[in-house]
Design a protein around this motif. Sequence first.
Motif, PDB file in Angstrom:
ATOM      1  N   ASN A 111      30.047   0.735 -22.201  1.00  0.00           N
ATOM      2  CA  ASN A 111      30.793  -0.074 -21.239  1.00  0.00           C
ATOM      3  C   ASN A 111      31.047   0.658 -19.916  1.00  0.00           C
ATOM      4  OD1 ASN A 111      31.990  -2.493 -20.511  1.00  0.00           O
ATOM      5  ND2 ASN A 111      34.020  -1.797 -21.128  1.00  0.00           N
ATOM      6  N   VAL A 112      29.980   1.135 -19.293  1.00  0.00           N
ATOM      7  CA  VAL A 112      30.060   1.851 -18.015  1.00  0.00           C
ATOM      8  C   VAL A 112      30.013   0.847 -16.863  1.00  0.00           C
ATOM      9  CG1 VAL A 112      28.917   3.526 -16.514  1.00  0.00           C
ATOM     10  CG2 VAL A 112      28.852   3.828 -18.987  1.00  0.00           C
ATOM     11  N   VAL A 113      30.867   1.032 -15.864  1.00  0.00           N
ATOM     12  CA  VAL A 113      30.831   0.217 -14.651  1.00  0.00           C
ATOM     13  C   VAL A 113      30.600   1.151 -13.466  1.00  0.00           C
ATOM     14  CG1 VAL A 113      32.114  -1.320 -13.121  1.00  0.00           C
ATOM     15  CG2 VAL A 113      32.360  -1.546 -15.611  1.00  0.00           C
ATOM     16  N   VAL A 114      29.545   0.867 -12.694  1.00  0.00           N
ATOM     17  CA  VAL A 114      29.246   1.605 -11.462  1.00  0.00           C
ATOM     18  C   VAL A 114      29.084   0.554 -10.377  1.00  0.00           C
ATOM     19  CG1 VAL A 114      27.626   3.143 -10.298  1.00  0.00           C
ATOM     20  CG2 VAL A 114      28.120   3.475 -12.724  1.00  0.00           C
ATOM     21  N   ASN A 115      30.056   0.480  -9.463  1.00  0.00           N
ATOM     22  CA  ASN A 115      30.073  -0.623  -8.518  1.00  0.00           C
ATOM     23  C   ASN A 115      30.597  -0.192  -7.156  1.00  0.00           C
ATOM     24  OD1 ASN A 115      31.889  -3.039  -7.340  1.00  0.00           O
ATOM     25  ND2 ASN A 115      30.024  -3.825  -8.283  1.00  0.00           N
ATOM     26  N   GLY A 116      29.936  -0.682  -6.096  1.00  0.00           N
ATOM     27  CA  GLY A 116      30.437  -0.514  -4.736  1.00  0.00           C
ATOM     28  C   GLY A 116      30.286   0.872  -4.152  1.00  0.00           C
TER      29      GLY A 116
ATOM     30  N   SER B 183      20.076   5.416 -22.229  1.00  0.00           N
ATOM     31  CA  SER B 183      20.846   5.261 -23.473  1.00  0.00           C
ATOM     32  C   SER B 183      22.300   4.906 -23.220  1.00  0.00           C
ATOM     33  CB  SER B 183      20.767   6.545 -24.314  1.00  0.00           C
ATOM     34  OG  SER B 183      19.440   6.844 -24.598  1.00  0.00           O
ATOM     35  N   ALA B 184      22.537   3.817 -22.516  1.00  0.00           N
ATOM     36  CA  ALA B 184      23.909   3.450 -22.182  1.00  0.00           C
ATOM     37  C   ALA B 184      24.053   1.934 -22.079  1.00  0.00           C
ATOM     38  CB  ALA B 184      24.320   4.095 -20.867  1.00  0.00           C
ATOM     39  N   ASP B 185      25.275   1.460 -22.275  1.00  0.00           N
ATOM     40  CA  ASP B 185      25.642   0.065 -22.048  1.00  0.00           C
ATOM     41  C   ASP B 185      26.333   0.029 -20.696  1.00  0.00           C
ATOM     42  OD1 ASP B 185      26.410  -2.596 -22.220  1.00  0.00           O
ATOM     43  OD2 ASP B 185      28.203  -2.112 -23.386  1.00  0.00           O
ATOM     44  N   VAL B 186      25.695  -0.605 -19.706  1.00  0.00           N
ATOM     45  CA  VAL B 186      26.154  -0.459 -18.324  1.00  0.00           C
ATOM     46  C   VAL B 186      26.256  -1.782 -17.579  1.00  0.00           C
ATOM     47  CG1 VAL B 186      25.165   1.860 -18.103  1.00  0.00           C
ATOM     48  CG2 VAL B 186      23.802  -0.118 -17.460  1.00  0.00           C
TER      49      VAL B 186
ATOM     50  N   GLY C 249      16.582   2.735 -23.384  1.00  0.00           N
ATOM     51  CA  GLY C 249      17.750   2.649 -24.236  1.00  0.00           C
ATOM     52  C   GLY C 249      18.960   2.069 -23.542  1.00  0.00           C
ATOM     53  N   VAL C 250      18.714   1.259 -22.493  1.00  0.00           N
ATOM     54  CA  VAL C 250      19.797   0.740 -21.664  1.00  0.00           C
ATOM     55  C   VAL C 250      20.041  -0.730 -21.988  1.00  0.00           C
ATOM     56  CG1 VAL C 250      20.521   0.267 -19.291  1.00  0.00           C
ATOM     57  CG2 VAL C 250      19.274   2.374 -19.830  1.00  0.00           C
TER      58      VAL C 250
END
Length: 159
Positions: free
Chosen positions: A92-97, A111-114, A132-133
């Motif tokens: 549950n990674v958030v990368v925004n703005g 390998s992440a849930d993003v 793995g994303v």
Amino acid sequence: HLGGDSVQVGDASRCSGNNIFIGGGSFHNNRENCIDIKDSSNVVASGFECYLPNNKPDEAGVILHDNPVNPQILDGNIYNVNGGIEISGQDNVVVNGNQVQANDSGIIVRSADVNISGNSITAPTCVVNQGGVSGSVQSGCNELMLYRDYGLGYRLAVL
């Protein structure tokens, strides 16, 4: 100048950090990362500046690894780095703005849930998906959206 990270939250072999907010700040000229988040939960880094003119070729400005849960990298200004943001093994990674100017790759994810969206990236390779994303990953270099912060815990996109 520090010999390691400017800010490190958690360590896979020693301890984890939980419910941490890194707001603002200018992190620079260290040997490793501006922000290093590992083995922690609910860590938010927002509104920061990161530049590493002398960092190692394999170091990113911001790195998330060793399975942090719910990390968020928001509205950062990352520049003069080899790699912008590196993400591996998270939930549950958030990368925004974020605004990222990198010499190599803007955002590297594996390998992440993003949810990676709304970032403006200037780099030879904007987004590298190494497999793995799951979730959503922006496809181009510029998806920057303007937000108006109403100070009530939410932001409204201004399109």
